[in-house]
Design an enzyme around this catalytic site. Structure first.
Site, PDB file in Angstrom:
ATOM      1  N   ASP A 203      40.016  11.653  37.428  1.00  0.00           N
ATOM      2  CA  ASP A 203      39.408  10.480  36.813  1.00  0.00           C
ATOM      3  C   ASP A 203      40.397   9.331  36.682  1.00  0.00           C
ATOM      4  O   ASP A 203      40.664   8.827  35.595  1.00  0.00           O
ATOM      5  CB  ASP A 203      38.841  10.868  35.436  1.00  0.00           C
ATOM      6  N   GLU A 443      44.181  20.780  34.298  1.00  0.00           N
ATOM      7  CA  GLU A 443      42.775  21.178  34.361  1.00  0.00           C
ATOM      8  C   GLU A 443      42.359  21.753  35.712  1.00  0.00           C
ATOM      9  O   GLU A 443      41.334  21.372  36.285  1.00  0.00           O
ATOM     10  CB  GLU A 443      41.865  20.000  33.992  1.00  0.00           C
ATOM     11  N   TYR A 496      37.361  17.778  24.470  1.00  0.00           N
ATOM     12  CA  TYR A 496      36.634  16.540  24.178  1.00  0.00           C
ATOM     13  C   TYR A 496      35.343  16.853  23.446  1.00  0.00           C
ATOM     14  O   TYR A 496      34.255  16.493  23.876  1.00  0.00           O
ATOM     15  CB  TYR A 496      36.364  15.767  25.476  1.00  0.00           C
ATOM     16  N   GLU A 532      45.294  16.755  25.304  1.00  0.00           N
ATOM     17  CA  GLU A 532      44.376  15.617  25.454  1.00  0.00           C
ATOM     18  C   GLU A 532      43.261  15.745  24.431  1.00  0.00           C
ATOM     19  O   GLU A 532      42.764  16.839  24.172  1.00  0.00           O
ATOM     20  CB  GLU A 532      43.725  15.570  26.851  1.00  0.00           C
TER      21      GLU A 532
END
Length: 631
Positions: A203, A443, A496, A532
């Site tokens: 991303d 990831e 997240y 994160e």
């Protein structure tokens, strides 16, 4: 013996994975070395032919690029994508060509005892370099330096300028790092002939071009090629173990001198390896952990033979790193990461190196009370790590292993390249005291069957390269670590909650985050870093009660995470890194409105409300963990 057979098998399968030939010391000037920057405007041409191969078919490197067709001016260092008004160049995939003619100082050419080296700080992704039409080197990988000695070439025609041609290809495949795929659209009713797209699983925008400085530098023919240092201390006595490699000759004498920050003599030794004892040692401490952070000694390495002399000075920070089941220790003291994730990203210049931006970012980080960051998701410029050394900013040094989602990217060819990248990364950054941990991936789809062997091999290889630092890879969920988790020294976890899942439900964060922490620790018995977490916030968008994409929602989400962090800090939780320091560019898509907006600063480095929330928290943490007064 099984271990011997396994090593032999690895060498047979991964024939390219051998110790790198030579060092990669950062170029510096001394009485015996010179550096000439080649930054500025270069001639530039993108190869827009259908197969992107016209430049090779017509051998553009054999004559001036201006003679091959139309060229434009292109700044170096910079990504080429955002420099022009041409949308096809912004999204261009394939070969682009750079060229510049330079005059080499006559003394470099006339002195046969002088080596002249061409160095590229980084170019994304695959590069081939010619000098006066002759190929001198090629390099795979977009974030690490490469170089070639060109002494003999420039001495062939000493009165003519030196023409440097660099072809760069940003195409990503299943075997590159990061990986990608090229997809051809064959429906002639919808797409023109030959239409293709670059698919990626990460991303951020795939910026391309020559991103860091291009240099010519000199060394004597017999020269210091590489230096490795390891440091330790006991009570108030420090120890610097060193190893020096000299290339180009034999029967050389090496003198090693360690000086303090004020230039005073500390210790000396002779020979290519040994130890330096430092009485009343001043340790390298992180920012906000000590009143005198980032203390650096200077280790002067001087070699001479009957004909040649050379000198190289290496900054040395004396510190130790240790990891227990519940703590991350720097100099035997518990260290708590309160930091950020970043990107090398800014308006116009893309990923290009830019001193004003770097200094601004460091000033903002210190204003925030940041003591650490991760080089997400690729190695950053060497100059940035040098600043971290001087300012005491701790670094988790990450390779470009992001977007490894396709099972075909776990094949032998991919692993072979990944191992070489770690070789290059450790070779470049091994002596930086600010670098406290290696991250081999971000990831990855590590739940896939081939992942266990892939990551076990990768982590063991990295530990063999550097036995002084822990190794991790960054996971997105507990299941992701089933294959590689047992081999990491620290669990780095991204999550997240209330953003990508259970959107808008801030109330579920405490339960879900706490449960994940408990599961990770129960399974791996390793300290945990929240590597994160965050939420997008469009600057200036407000709503109360908070709604997604508002500054209020970003603040509320961060606060919910912080509450859980504070519950776990005295157990096994050792750090928090916000995603992200600043907004950054991504590929176009319906989920991104001109880039990722999870920054606590805008892309132009202006603060959102979350920056003030984080600043208050980080200075409080600094006062608690470092026992310092707030600024």
């Amino acid at each position: 013996d099984f271990s011997v057979l396994r090593v032999l098998w690895l060498l047979s399968v991964f024939g390219t994975v051998l110790p790198l030939d030579g060092g990669m010391l950062f170029p510096q000037e001394s009485s015996f070395r010179e550096v000439k920057e080649l930054n500025g405007l270069w001639d530039f041409r993108a190869d827009g032919s259908p197969n992107r191969n016209e430049g090779f078919e017509k051998a553009w490197y054999k004559r001036r690029l201006t003679e091959t067709g139309p060229v434009i001016e292109m700044p170096v260092p910079a990504s080429y994508n955002d420099i022009t008004q041409d949308p096809t160049l912004r999204d261009f995939i394939g070969w682009v060509w750079y060229e510049r003619e330079v005059f080499v100082p006559a003394r470099w050419i006339s002195d046969e005892g002088t080596r002249v080296v061409l160095r590229v700080g980084s170019a994304h992704y695959y590069s081939i370099v010619w000098v006066n039409g002759e190929k001198v080197t090629e390099h795979e990988g977009g974030h690490l330096p490469f170089e070639a000695e060109i002494s003999s070439l420039i001495r062939k025609e000493p009165t003519k300028p030196c023409r440097i041609t660099i072809a760069v290809n940003n195409t990503l495949t299943l075997e590159t790092l990061p990986p990608g795929t090229i997809q051809y659209m064959n429906d002639s009713s919808r797409y023109p002939d030959g239409f293709f797209v670059q698919n990626i699983d990460f991303d951020f925008f795939n910026y391309a071009g020559i991103h860091r400085s291009v240099l010519l530098y000199t060394t004597p023919k017999v020269h210091v090629d590489d230096i490795s240092v390891e440091t330790n201390f006991m009570d108030n006595t420090g120890l610097v173990r060193y190893k020096v490699s000299v290339q180009g000759g034999f029967n050389n004498t090496l003198n090693i001198t360690l000086m303090d920050k004020d230039g005073h003599f500390v210790a000396s030794s002779t020979g290519s390896s040994g130890g330096l004892k430092v009485v009343d040692v001043k340790l390298w401490w992180p920012y906000l952990m000590h009143e005198n952070p980032g203390y650096l000694y200077s280790m002067k390495v001087r070699q001479h033979t009957s004909t040649y002399e050379d000198e190289y000075t290496l900054p040395v920070g004396i510190r130790t790193i240790n990891v227990t089941n519940t703590q991350f220790l720097i100099n035997n003291k518990p260290f708590y990461f309160h930091g950020v994730n970043k990107h090398e990203d800014s308006d116009i210049r893309g990923r290009g190196f830019d001193w004003p931006l770097i200094v601004k970012d460091f000033n903002l980080m210190k204003w925030l009370g940041v003591n650490s960051f991760r080089t997400s998701h690729y190695p950053y410029a060497e100059e940035i790590l040098q600043m971290c050394d001087r300012h005491g900013i701790v670094v988790i040094d990450e390779c470009p292993g992001v977007g490894i989602k396709d099972i075909r990217s776990f094949r032998n060819a991919s692993l072979s390249h990944h191992l070489v990248v770690m070789d290059e990364l450790v070779r470049r950054d091994k002596n930086h005291p600010s670098v406290v941990m290696w991250s081999v991936a971000n990831e990855p789809a590590s739940e896939m069957p081939p992942a266990e062997f892939y990551f076990k091999t990768l982590i063991e290889h990295t530990k063999a390269l550097d036995q002084t630092r822990p190794v991790t890879y960054v996971t997105i969920a507990a299941a992701d670590m089933d294959k590689g988790g047992p081999y990491v020294d620290v669990v780095c976890a991204n999550s997240y909650f209330a953003w990508y899942f259970d959107q808008g439900r801030l109330d579920i964060i405490p339960l879900q985050l706490s449960t994940h922490f408990e599961n990770w620790y129960r399974k791996y018995q390793r300290p945990i870093i929240q590597s994160e977490y965050g939420a997008d916030a469009v600057p200036g968008l407000h709503m109360d009660p908070p709604m997604m994409f508002t500054e209020e929602y970003q603040n509320a989400l961060l606060q919910s995470y912080h509450d859980v962090f504070d519950q776990k800090r005295n157990q096994y939780f050792v750090g928090e890194l916000i995603w992200n320091f600043a907004d950054f560019m991504t590929s176009q898509g319906i989920y991104r409105v001109v880039g990722n907006k999870k920054g606590i600063f805008t892309r132009q480095r202006q603060p959102k409300a979350a920056a003030f929330l984080l600043r208050k928290r980080y200075w409080r943490l600094a006062n608690e963990t470092g026992r310092l007064l707030p600024d």
